[in-house]
Design an enzyme around this catalytic site. Structure first.
Site, PDB file in Angstrom:
ATOM      1  N   ASP A   6      11.724  -3.588  -9.948  1.00  0.00           N
ATOM      2  CA  ASP A   6      12.496  -4.487  -9.104  1.00  0.00           C
ATOM      3  C   ASP A   6      13.763  -3.737  -8.758  1.00  0.00           C
ATOM      4  O   ASP A   6      14.356  -3.071  -9.623  1.00  0.00           O
ATOM      5  CB  ASP A   6      12.801  -5.813  -9.802  1.00  0.00           C
TER       6      ASP A   6
ATOM      7  N   PRO B  36       0.801  -1.228   0.000  1.00  0.00           N
ATOM      8  CA  PRO B  36       0.000   0.000   0.000  1.00  0.00           C
ATOM      9  C   PRO B  36       0.833   1.277   0.000  1.00  0.00           C
ATOM     10  O   PRO B  36       0.426   2.284  -0.572  1.00  0.00           O
ATOM     11  CB  PRO B  36      -0.851  -0.100   1.273  1.00  0.00           C
ATOM     12  N   GLY B  37       2.010   1.253   0.596  1.00  0.00           N
ATOM     13  CA  GLY B  37       2.877   2.428   0.600  1.00  0.00           C
ATOM     14  C   GLY B  37       3.367   2.759  -0.794  1.00  0.00           C
ATOM     15  O   GLY B  37       3.362   3.923  -1.212  1.00  0.00           O
TER      16      GLY B  37
ATOM     17  N   ASP C 109       5.981 -15.569  -9.437  1.00  0.00           N
ATOM     18  CA  ASP C 109       7.288 -15.970  -8.934  1.00  0.00           C
ATOM     19  C   ASP C 109       8.360 -15.135  -9.631  1.00  0.00           C
ATOM     20  O   ASP C 109       8.438 -15.133 -10.857  1.00  0.00           O
ATOM     21  CB  ASP C 109       7.506 -17.460  -9.214  1.00  0.00           C
TER      22      ASP C 109
END
Length: 144
Positions: A76, A18-19, A47
């Protein structure tokens, strides 16, 4: 050369955090983009089996775009410590454990640096890596 597309309307943020969603909403709102999270849509977390930040960002974005049939954004990122052969790298979040305890991860990094004798500032260089991907349901990708 990849043709960049202008994002408008809804964009899935491939996260259950949520942040992160709140930050993305704040950044995108002035541009007319409505951010909705994979979590809000009930999408699972794929995954992260890639061997690079770029591959993992792509895996998450493509999975969300396919499931939601909307453009999707994923990132990422992690810390690469030179004296640890770029570890923890793509495993940074895993080093923090299921509770995302990054203090524990940093404690592990410090222990490993000490074990390798990397105590001088010049032996403690590190960098933060972040890869971003926007995937569209029609398989168009934009990676940064």
């Amino acid at each position: 050369m990849t043709q960049h597309r202008l994002l408008t309307g809804k964009l899935v943020i491939a996260t259950h955090n949520p942040g992160k969603l709140a930050e993305m909403r704040e950044l995108l709102a002035p541009h007319g983009v409505e951010a909705i999270s994979a979590g809000e849509l009930g999408l699972g977390e794929p995954d992260e089996s890639g061997d690079t930040f770029r591959a993992n960002a792509r895996i998450k974005a493509v999975a969300a775009a396919k499931a939601a049939q909307l453009p999707a954004f994923a990132d990422d990122s992690g810390l690469a410590v030179d004296a640890l052969d770029s570890a923890p790298g793509i495993f940074s979040a895993r080093w923090a454990g299921p509770n995302k305890d990054f203090t524990a991860a940093m404690t592990r990094i410090e222990r490993l640096l000490q074990e390798r004798g990397a105590t001088a500032p010049s032996q403690r260089k590190a960098h933060f890596v972040s890869a971003l991907c926007v995937a569209y349901p029609d398989h168009h990708l934009e990676e940064f």
